[in-house]
Scaffold this active site. Structure first.
Site, PDB file in Angstrom:
ATOM      1  N   HIS A 108       0.829  -1.213   0.000  1.00 59.29           N
ATOM      2  CA  HIS A 108       0.000   0.000   0.000  1.00 59.29           C
ATOM      3  C   HIS A 108       0.857   1.254   0.000  1.00 59.29           C
ATOM      4  O   HIS A 108       2.039   1.217   0.321  1.00 59.29           O
ATOM      5  CB  HIS A 108      -0.979   0.037   1.180  1.00 59.29           C
ATOM      6  CG  HIS A 108      -0.343   0.000   2.546  1.00 59.29           C
ATOM      7  ND1 HIS A 108      -0.121  -1.170   3.235  1.00 59.29           N
ATOM      8  CD2 HIS A 108       0.104   0.979   3.363  1.00 59.29           C
ATOM      9  CE1 HIS A 108       0.426  -0.904   4.412  1.00 59.29           C
ATOM     10  NE2 HIS A 108       0.584   0.405   4.514  1.00 59.29           N
ATOM     11  N   HIS A 164       3.999   7.101   3.822  1.00 54.94           N
ATOM     12  CA  HIS A 164       4.930   5.976   3.647  1.00 54.94           C
ATOM     13  C   HIS A 164       4.435   5.049   2.539  1.00 54.94           C
ATOM     14  O   HIS A 164       3.295   5.140   2.107  1.00 54.94           O
ATOM     15  CB  HIS A 164       5.132   5.190   4.951  1.00 54.94           C
ATOM     16  CG  HIS A 164       3.930   4.474   5.473  1.00 54.94           C
ATOM     17  ND1 HIS A 164       3.065   5.022   6.381  1.00 54.94           N
ATOM     18  CD2 HIS A 164       3.441   3.232   5.216  1.00 54.94           C
ATOM     19  CE1 HIS A 164       2.106   4.149   6.673  1.00 54.94           C
ATOM     20  NE2 HIS A 164       2.307   3.063   5.979  1.00 54.94           N
ATOM     21  N   GLU A 221       7.651   0.988   5.025  1.00 49.10           N
ATOM     22  CA  GLU A 221       7.097  -0.042   5.906  1.00 49.10           C
ATOM     23  C   GLU A 221       7.320  -1.381   5.222  1.00 49.10           C
ATOM     24  O   GLU A 221       7.107  -1.506   4.013  1.00 49.10           O
ATOM     25  CB  GLU A 221       5.586   0.207   6.101  1.00 49.10           C
ATOM     26  CG  GLU A 221       4.900  -0.843   6.959  1.00 49.10           C
ATOM     27  CD  GLU A 221       3.400  -0.574   7.155  1.00 49.10           C
ATOM     28  OE1 GLU A 221       2.807   0.222   6.399  1.00 49.10           O
ATOM     29  OE2 GLU A 221       2.838  -1.175   8.080  1.00 49.10           O
TER      30      GLU A 221
END
Ligand code: CO
Length: 134
Positions: free
Chosen positions: A7, A79, A130
């Site tokens: 994502h 992020h 991440e």
């Protein structure tokens, strides 16, 4: 080592307005808000055909998103999340190259119930990364 883009996360100043925009203006499939007290955020996931968008909104006074929104009042990209098969092995390999892991360095359980960790943006061209074990 890295796999799919899981994502892209966008910090937003108004979660409901952002969700409505993705639902109505962009015609996307928008999930329900989820509180994540461990991460100090409320998130909404938006499913796209090839990835997801994570809308991030602060939860609590110590939320890491508060500072981000103070600097970026209209919101901004926060992020990106890459999938890895083995998060501990990925971390160890990255630490060996000099990359810094945020927090304790141990994975936490993320929004999808899977282990995640974050890598210092200064070590990745200004982008907070991440990693999520899938
Ligand atoms: Co994320």
């Amino acid at each position: 080592m890295i796999g799919r883009l899981n994502h892209v996360a966008i910090a937003v100043p108004d979660l409901e307005a952002a969700a409505d925009q993705y639902r109505n203006a962009l015609g996307a499939k928008v999930g329900p808000p989820q509180d994540e007290p461990d991460h100090g955020v409320t998130v909404i996931f938006i499913e796209l055909p090839n990835t997801k968008i994570e809308l991030l909104y602060p939860l609590g006074e110590n939320s890491p998103i508060n500072g981000f929104l103070a600097k970026n009042p209209s919101g901004g990209m926060h992020h990106i999340c890459y999938e890895v098969d083995d998060i501990a092995a990925a971390r160890d390999q990255l630490v060996e190259t000099g990359a810094r892991v945020l927090g304790t360095g141990e994975p936490k359980i993320g929004a999808h119930g899977k282990p995640v960790l974050f890598l210092h943006p200064k070590d990745f061209n200004g982008c907070l990364i991440e990693l999520e074990e899938v």
